[in-house]
Design a protein around this motif. Structure first.
Motif, mmCIF file in Angstrom:
data_model
loop_
_atom_site.group_PDB
_atom_site.id
_atom_site.type_symbol
_atom_site.label_atom_id
_atom_site.label_comp_id
_atom_site.label_asym_id
_atom_site.label_seq_id
_atom_site.Cartn_x
_atom_site.Cartn_y
_atom_site.Cartn_z
ATOM 1 N N PHE A 38 0.812 -1.213 0.000
ATOM 2 C CA PHE A 38 0.000 0.000 0.000
ATOM 3 C C PHE A 38 0.846 1.265 0.000
ATOM 4 O O PHE A 38 0.537 2.231 -0.704
ATOM 5 N N ASP A 39 1.915 1.291 0.782
ATOM 6 C CA ASP A 39 2.712 2.515 0.924
ATOM 7 C C ASP A 39 3.258 2.986 -0.421
ATOM 8 O O ASP A 39 3.289 4.189 -0.706
ATOM 9 N N ARG A 40 3.691 2.039 -1.258
ATOM 10 C CA ARG A 40 4.319 2.408 -2.531
ATOM 11 C C ARG A 40 3.325 3.018 -3.503
ATOM 12 O O ARG A 40 3.625 4.012 -4.173
ATOM 13 N N ILE A 41 2.117 2.443 -3.575
ATOM 14 C CA ILE A 41 1.153 3.005 -4.523
ATOM 15 C C ILE A 41 0.639 4.357 -4.023
ATOM 16 O O ILE A 41 0.407 5.278 -4.810
ATOM 17 N N LEU A 42 0.486 4.503 -2.707
ATOM 18 C CA LEU A 42 0.069 5.793 -2.174
ATOM 19 C C LEU A 42 1.122 6.858 -2.471
ATOM 20 O O LEU A 42 0.795 7.967 -2.921
ATOM 21 N N ALA A 43 2.394 6.521 -2.247
ATOM 22 C CA ALA A 43 3.473 7.483 -2.501
ATOM 23 C C ALA A 43 3.537 7.859 -3.972
ATOM 24 O O ALA A 43 3.765 9.034 -4.316
ATOM 25 N N LEU A 44 3.323 6.892 -4.874
ATOM 26 C CA LEU A 44 3.383 7.182 -6.305
ATOM 27 C C LEU A 44 2.230 8.105 -6.712
ATOM 28 O O LEU A 44 2.418 9.019 -7.524
ATOM 29 N N CYS A 45 1.045 7.879 -6.161
ATOM 30 C CA CYS A 45 -0.090 8.753 -6.481
ATOM 31 C C CYS A 45 0.171 10.174 -6.008
ATOM 32 O O CYS A 45 -0.116 11.144 -6.729
ATOM 33 N N VAL A 46 0.730 10.321 -4.820
ATOM 34 C CA VAL A 46 1.052 11.660 -4.309
ATOM 35 C C VAL A 46 2.091 12.328 -5.199
ATOM 36 O O VAL A 46 1.972 13.499 -5.561
ATOM 37 N N GLU A 47 3.128 11.560 -5.583
ATOM 38 C CA GLU A 47 4.195 12.105 -6.420
ATOM 39 C C GLU A 47 3.674 12.565 -7.768
ATOM 40 O O GLU A 47 4.089 13.615 -8.279
ATOM 41 N N ARG A 48 2.740 11.828 -8.339
ATOM 42 C CA ARG A 48 2.245 12.141 -9.686
ATOM 43 C C ARG A 48 0.957 12.970 -9.685
ATOM 44 O O ARG A 48 0.435 13.298 -10.749
ATOM 45 N N GLY A 49 0.427 13.241 -8.504
ATOM 46 C CA GLY A 49 -0.810 14.008 -8.440
ATOM 47 C C GLY A 49 -2.008 13.247 -8.941
ATOM 48 O O GLY A 49 -2.966 13.847 -9.459
ATOM 49 N N ALA A 50 -1.994 11.919 -8.787
ATOM 50 C CA ALA A 50 -3.078 11.072 -9.278
ATOM 51 C C ALA A 50 -4.000 10.669 -8.132
ATOM 52 O O ALA A 50 -3.613 10.642 -6.967
ATOM 53 N N ALA A 51 -5.239 10.335 -8.479
ATOM 54 C CA ALA A 51 -6.211 9.886 -7.486
ATOM 55 C C ALA A 51 -5.938 8.433 -7.109
ATOM 56 O O ALA A 51 -5.311 7.676 -7.860
ATOM 57 N N LEU A 52 -6.430 8.044 -5.929
ATOM 58 C CA LEU A 52 -6.255 6.665 -5.457
ATOM 59 C C LEU A 52 -7.585 6.124 -4.950
ATOM 60 O O LEU A 52 -8.250 6.742 -4.115
ATOM 61 N N VAL A 53 -7.955 4.942 -5.460
ATOM 62 C CA VAL A 53 -9.083 4.168 -4.953
ATOM 63 C C VAL A 53 -8.495 2.897 -4.357
ATOM 64 O O VAL A 53 -7.825 2.135 -5.066
ATOM 65 N N SER A 54 -8.711 2.661 -3.069
ATOM 66 C CA SER A 54 -8.088 1.513 -2.414
ATOM 67 C C SER A 54 -9.088 0.710 -1.603
ATOM 68 O O SER A 54 -9.896 1.264 -0.859
ATOM 69 N N GLY A 55 -8.996 -0.611 -1.762
ATOM 70 C CA GLY A 55 -9.778 -1.528 -0.947
ATOM 71 C C GLY A 55 -8.879 -2.447 -0.146
ATOM 72 O O GLY A 55 -9.322 -3.498 0.329
ATOM 73 N N THR A 56 -7.615 -2.059 0.022
ATOM 74 C CA THR A 56 -6.667 -2.877 0.775
ATOM 75 C C THR A 56 -7.019 -2.828 2.257
ATOM 76 O O THR A 56 -7.094 -1.753 2.853
ATOM 77 N N THR A 57 -7.221 -3.988 2.859
ATOM 78 C CA THR A 57 -7.594 -4.060 4.265
ATOM 79 C C THR A 57 -6.383 -4.409 5.131
ATOM 80 O O THR A 57 -5.332 -4.785 4.622
ATOM 81 N N GLY A 58 -6.550 -4.279 6.430
ATOM 82 C CA GLY A 58 -5.476 -4.603 7.362
ATOM 83 C C GLY A 58 -4.433 -3.519 7.497
ATOM 84 O O GLY A 58 -3.312 -3.785 7.943
ATOM 85 N N LEU A 59 -4.773 -2.276 7.130
ATOM 86 C CA LEU A 59 -3.807 -1.181 7.213
ATOM 87 C C LEU A 59 -3.491 -0.863 8.668
ATOM 88 O O LEU A 59 -4.361 -0.895 9.536
ATOM 89 N N GLU A 60 -2.240 -0.513 8.915
ATOM 90 C CA GLU A 60 -1.808 -0.097 10.239
ATOM 91 C C GLU A 60 -2.230 1.356 10.483
ATOM 92 O O GLU A 60 -2.469 2.107 9.527
ATOM 93 N N PRO A 61 -2.307 1.769 11.755
ATOM 94 C CA PRO A 61 -2.672 3.165 12.046
ATOM 95 C C PRO A 61 -1.799 4.177 11.308
ATOM 96 O O PRO A 61 -2.292 5.205 10.827
ATOM 97 N N GLY A 62 -0.498 3.901 11.211
ATOM 98 C CA GLY A 62 0.391 4.818 10.506
ATOM 99 C C GLY A 62 0.048 4.944 9.032
ATOM 100 O O GLY A 62 0.199 6.027 8.439
ATOM 101 N N GLN A 63 -0.415 3.853 8.427
ATOM 102 C CA GLN A 63 -0.801 3.892 7.019
ATOM 103 C C GLN A 63 -2.095 4.684 6.828
ATOM 104 O O GLN A 63 -2.246 5.410 5.843
ATOM 105 N N ARG A 64 -3.008 4.567 7.774
ATOM 106 C CA ARG A 64 -4.229 5.363 7.699
ATOM 107 C C ARG A 64 -3.907 6.852 7.868
ATOM 108 O O ARG A 64 -4.519 7.707 7.226
ATOM 109 N N GLU A 65 -2.946 7.145 8.717
ATOM 110 C CA GLU A 65 -2.527 8.533 8.882
ATOM 111 C C GLU A 65 -1.881 9.060 7.605
ATOM 112 O O GLU A 65 -2.114 10.207 7.200
ATOM 113 N N ALA A 66 -1.078 8.217 6.938
ATOM 114 C CA ALA A 66 -0.463 8.614 5.677
ATOM 115 C C ALA A 66 -1.526 8.864 4.610
ATOM 116 O O ALA A 66 -1.412 9.788 3.797
ATOM 117 N N LEU A 67 -2.575 8.048 4.611
ATOM 118 C CA LEU A 67 -3.673 8.236 3.664
ATOM 119 C C LEU A 67 -4.369 9.571 3.924
ATOM 120 O O LEU A 67 -4.703 10.304 2.983
#
Length: 222
Positions: A60-89
């Motif tokens: 999850f972290d890599r695709i989120l970072a790539l979307c931020v870098e490229r200014g692209a939208a993200l649709v995610s259904g990945t479950t089991g995210l850690e609190p830090g990953q939700r904060e990054a989102l």
């Protein structure tokens, strides 16, 4: 989900798939004009407007970072995210439009809204959520049941949960409000897993071009 998204994407005239990414890209169907990339090659993806992510927490972290870098939208259904990953989102939503959901059924999105409204209107009633899934599903209650419960809480009611694992049930969620002499039942039944891929594609099309922010499926129903 990856295979379902590839198979159903042609139903959406506004969708053009430019790349598929997987830990094992050779298992994915070959589609003319679509790059097949290993997860380690994600940064080589061609330009895109929106990424649809149904991976694992460690991807999850890599695709989120790539979307931020490229200014692209993200649709995610990945479950089991850690609190830090939700904060990054949440931080990412300050720069790009993002949508995370435990369930992409459009019907479930409406059910969430109905549950919250019912809980708000029926103060003091018992609220029980019963979810049924196939015997191979490990988590209980399901993520969808927990999301329904959160909407019940937002309406002012504390829910109780029950889980059933039987046969090949795709997914069924019953939210029951009960008091002396009467009962209300709100039910959603999924009979085909394609509904989740269609819902994700529906959201992806409607998320592109939106202002930066955090969205829900029900925000994109129209």
């Amino acid at each position: 989900m990856g295979q379902a998204l590839l198979r159903l994407a042609p139903e959406q005239a506004a969708v053009r798939v430019v790349a598929v990414v997987s830990r094992d890209p050779e298992r994915l169907s070959t589609v003319p004009g679509v790059h097949r990339l290993a997860a380690s090659e994600l940064v080589q993806a061609p330009d895109f407007d929106v990424a649809v992510d149904f991976s694992l927490p460690d991807g999850f972290d890599r695709i989120l970072a790539l979307c931020v870098e490229r200014g692209a939208a993200l649709v995610s259904g990945t479950t089991g995210l850690e609190p830090g990953q939700r904060e990054a989102l949440a931080r990412a939503s300050g720069g790009v439009p993002v949508l995370w959901a435990s369930n992409f059924s459009l019907g479930v999105a409406v059910l969430n809204d109905l549950v919250e409204r019912a809980a708000h209107a029926l103060k003091g009633w018992d609220c029980d959520i019963v979810e049924s899934h196939h015997v191979h599903k490990l988590d209980a209650p399901s993520g969808t049941a927990l999301t329904l419960g959160e909407h019940a809480r937002q309406g002012g009611t504390e829910p109780r949960y029950a889980s059933l694992r039987a046969g090949d049930i795709v997914g069924e969620h019953l939210v029951q409000f009960t008091t002396l002499g009467e009962r209300i039942e709100l039910v959603h039944r999924a009979t085909n897993r394609d509904i989740f891929a269609r819902g994700a594609l529906h959201c992806a099309v409607r998320l592109v071009g939106r202002p930066a922010g955090s969205y829900r499926v029900r925000d994109l129903l129209d």
